[in-house]
Write a protein that holds these residues in place. Structure first.
Motif, PDB file in Angstrom:
ATOM      1  N   LEU A  92       0.438  -0.904   0.263  1.00 51.83           N
ATOM      2  CA  LEU A  92      -0.524  -0.059  -0.059  1.00 51.83           C
ATOM      3  C   LEU A  92       0.711   1.518  -0.150  1.00 51.83           C
ATOM      4  O   LEU A  92       0.712   2.470  -0.688  1.00 51.83           O
ATOM      5  N   LEU A  93       2.015   0.985   0.770  1.00 49.36           N
ATOM      6  CA  LEU A  93       3.082   2.632   1.020  1.00 49.36           C
ATOM      7  C   LEU A  93       3.623   2.864  -0.764  1.00 49.36           C
ATOM      8  O   LEU A  93       3.600   3.784  -0.590  1.00 49.36           O
ATOM      9  N   ASN A  94       3.768   1.607  -1.165  1.00 43.65           N
ATOM     10  CA  ASN A  94       4.518   1.820  -2.365  1.00 43.65           C
ATOM     11  C   ASN A  94       3.784   2.350  -3.324  1.00 43.65           C
ATOM     12  O   ASN A  94       3.904   3.349  -4.498  1.00 43.65           O
ATOM     13  N   LEU A  95       2.324   1.906  -3.375  1.00 44.90           N
ATOM     14  CA  LEU A  95       1.460   2.421  -4.644  1.00 44.90           C
ATOM     15  C   LEU A  95       1.316   4.047  -4.249  1.00 44.90           C
ATOM     16  O   LEU A  95       0.752   4.308  -4.957  1.00 44.90           O
ATOM     17  N   LEU A  96       0.809   4.145  -2.585  1.00 38.94           N
ATOM     18  CA  LEU A  96       0.418   5.762  -2.299  1.00 38.94           C
ATOM     19  C   LEU A  96       1.975   6.680  -2.927  1.00 38.94           C
ATOM     20  O   LEU A  96       1.299   7.496  -3.558  1.00 38.94           O
ATOM     21  N   ILE A  97       2.858   5.983  -2.640  1.00 42.76           N
ATOM     22  CA  ILE A  97       4.178   6.772  -2.655  1.00 42.76           C
ATOM     23  C   ILE A  97       4.695   6.867  -4.108  1.00 42.76           C
ATOM     24  O   ILE A  97       4.855   7.891  -4.901  1.00 42.76           O
ATOM     25  N   ASN A  98       4.227   6.349  -4.962  1.00 41.49           N
ATOM     26  CA  ASN A  98       4.438   5.881  -6.889  1.00 41.49           C
ATOM     27  C   ASN A  98       3.159   7.023  -7.081  1.00 41.49           C
ATOM     28  O   ASN A  98       3.474   8.301  -7.921  1.00 41.49           O
ATOM     29  N   ALA A  99       1.692   7.344  -6.265  1.00 43.72           N
ATOM     30  CA  ALA A  99       0.740   8.026  -6.569  1.00 43.72           C
ATOM     31  C   ALA A  99       1.090   9.206  -6.641  1.00 43.72           C
ATOM     32  O   ALA A  99       0.958  10.649  -7.370  1.00 43.72           O
ATOM     33  N   LEU A 100       2.066   9.132  -5.388  1.00 41.47           N
ATOM     34  CA  LEU A 100       2.240  10.937  -4.474  1.00 41.47           C
ATOM     35  C   LEU A 100       3.411  11.720  -5.618  1.00 41.47           C
ATOM     36  O   LEU A 100       3.265  12.658  -6.180  1.00 41.47           O
ATOM     37  N   ASP A 101       4.071  10.392  -6.015  1.00 46.37           N
ATOM     38  CA  ASP A 101       4.994  11.354  -6.901  1.00 46.37           C
ATOM     39  C   ASP A 101       4.570  11.636  -8.512  1.00 46.37           C
ATOM     40  O   ASP A 101       5.280  12.348  -8.929  1.00 46.37           O
ATOM     41  N   ALA A 102       3.666  11.239  -8.795  1.00 42.81           N
ATOM     42  CA  ALA A 102       2.986  11.318 -10.257  1.00 42.81           C
ATOM     43  C   ALA A 102       1.738  12.466  -9.517  1.00 42.81           C
ATOM     44  O   ALA A 102       1.605  12.585 -11.339  1.00 42.81           O
ATOM     45  N   GLY A 135      -2.763  12.268 -11.640  1.00 41.40           N
ATOM     46  CA  GLY A 135      -1.924  12.795 -11.589  1.00 41.40           C
ATOM     47  C   GLY A 135      -1.564  13.147 -13.147  1.00 41.40           C
ATOM     48  O   GLY A 135      -2.161  12.464 -14.266  1.00 41.40           O
ATOM     49  N   CYS A 136      -0.320  12.801 -14.017  1.00 35.57           N
ATOM     50  CA  CYS A 136       0.039  12.599 -15.212  1.00 35.57           C
ATOM     51  C   CYS A 136      -0.938  11.449 -16.041  1.00 35.57           C
ATOM     52  O   CYS A 136       0.053  11.383 -17.156  1.00 35.57           O
ATOM     53  N   GLY A 137      -0.681  10.294 -14.775  1.00 31.83           N
ATOM     54  CA  GLY A 137      -1.005   8.841 -15.939  1.00 31.83           C
ATOM     55  C   GLY A 137       0.194   8.146 -16.703  1.00 31.83           C
ATOM     56  O   GLY A 137       1.825   8.778 -16.376  1.00 31.83           O
TER      57      GLY A 137
END
Length: 201
Positions: A92-102, A135-137
């Motif tokens: 969950l953290l990894n997916l959330l961090i990726n979403a935040l980065d995007a 985000g950017c997609g």
């Protein structure tokens, strides 16, 4: 060494480069170990909505600093599920961090869980967790490579390309799947499906 005052700027810059490269190697090695290690799943009875709520609280400050809104839409009638709390939270953290980065300031990240059970194509019942960002997609040509080891769309030094591979491995060891849908300029959705096999009854 970097604390020494007698270093020239060129030497200091070279040492900083070495330090950063060493840190990247450390992260890659750790990622490889996580990717290849077949650690035992330490399952426990979990309230998935509560686990997500706890995980989102860990991301609140980071999202606030970036100006991104976190939204949680918990579904009802979810059964307790046996899962490895630590490993699943890392997904969950990894997916959330990726979403935040995007995401950019003003964007949002919404985490939702299914209302009750969801049946997959094989007829198995399970629950779904969706993480959607505005985000950017992701470009279509990258979608099939997202879970490949070492594939990353991030800048050099900002990602090892192992996070999604490790996350998929953890979900698969729980008997689940991750699917992705995305549109450039509009955002992405990562949906985790986890079966109820082995759940506490």
């Amino acid at each position: 060494l970097l604390r020494r005052k007698d270093l020239t700027e060129d030497v200091r810059a070279d040492l900083q480069t070495i330090l950063e490269a060493t840190e990247r190697v450390r992260k890659i090695v750790k990622g490889l170990l996580d990717f290849s290690r077949q650690t035992r799943l330490d399952r426990e009875q979990m309230d998935v909505n509560r686990l997500i709520s706890t995980t989102l609280s860990l991301m609140e400050n980071q999202a606030l600093l970036k100006g991104v809104q976190l939204v949680f839409k918990p579904g009802g009638d979810l059964p307790m599920v046996n899962m490895d709390r630590t490993q699943f939270q890392s997904v969950l953290l990894n997916l959330l961090i990726n979403a935040l980065d995007a995401s950019e300031p003003g964007d949002s990240i919404t985490v939702s869980t299914s209302n009750g059970l969801v049946t997959n194509e094989a007829g198995q019942q399970g629950i779904e967790i969706s993480i959607t960002d505005t985000g950017c997609g992701i470009p279509p040509e990258h979608l099939n490579k997202l879970f490949d080891p070492f594939f990353t769309t991030k800048e050099v030094g900002h990602g090892t390309g192992l996070g999604l591979s490790v996350s998929l491995g953890i979900v698969q060891r729980h008997g689940g799947t991750i699917r992705v849908s995305s549109e450039v300029g509009k955002g992405s959705t990562f949906t985790i499906w986890v079966p109820l096999e082995g759940r506490v009854r």
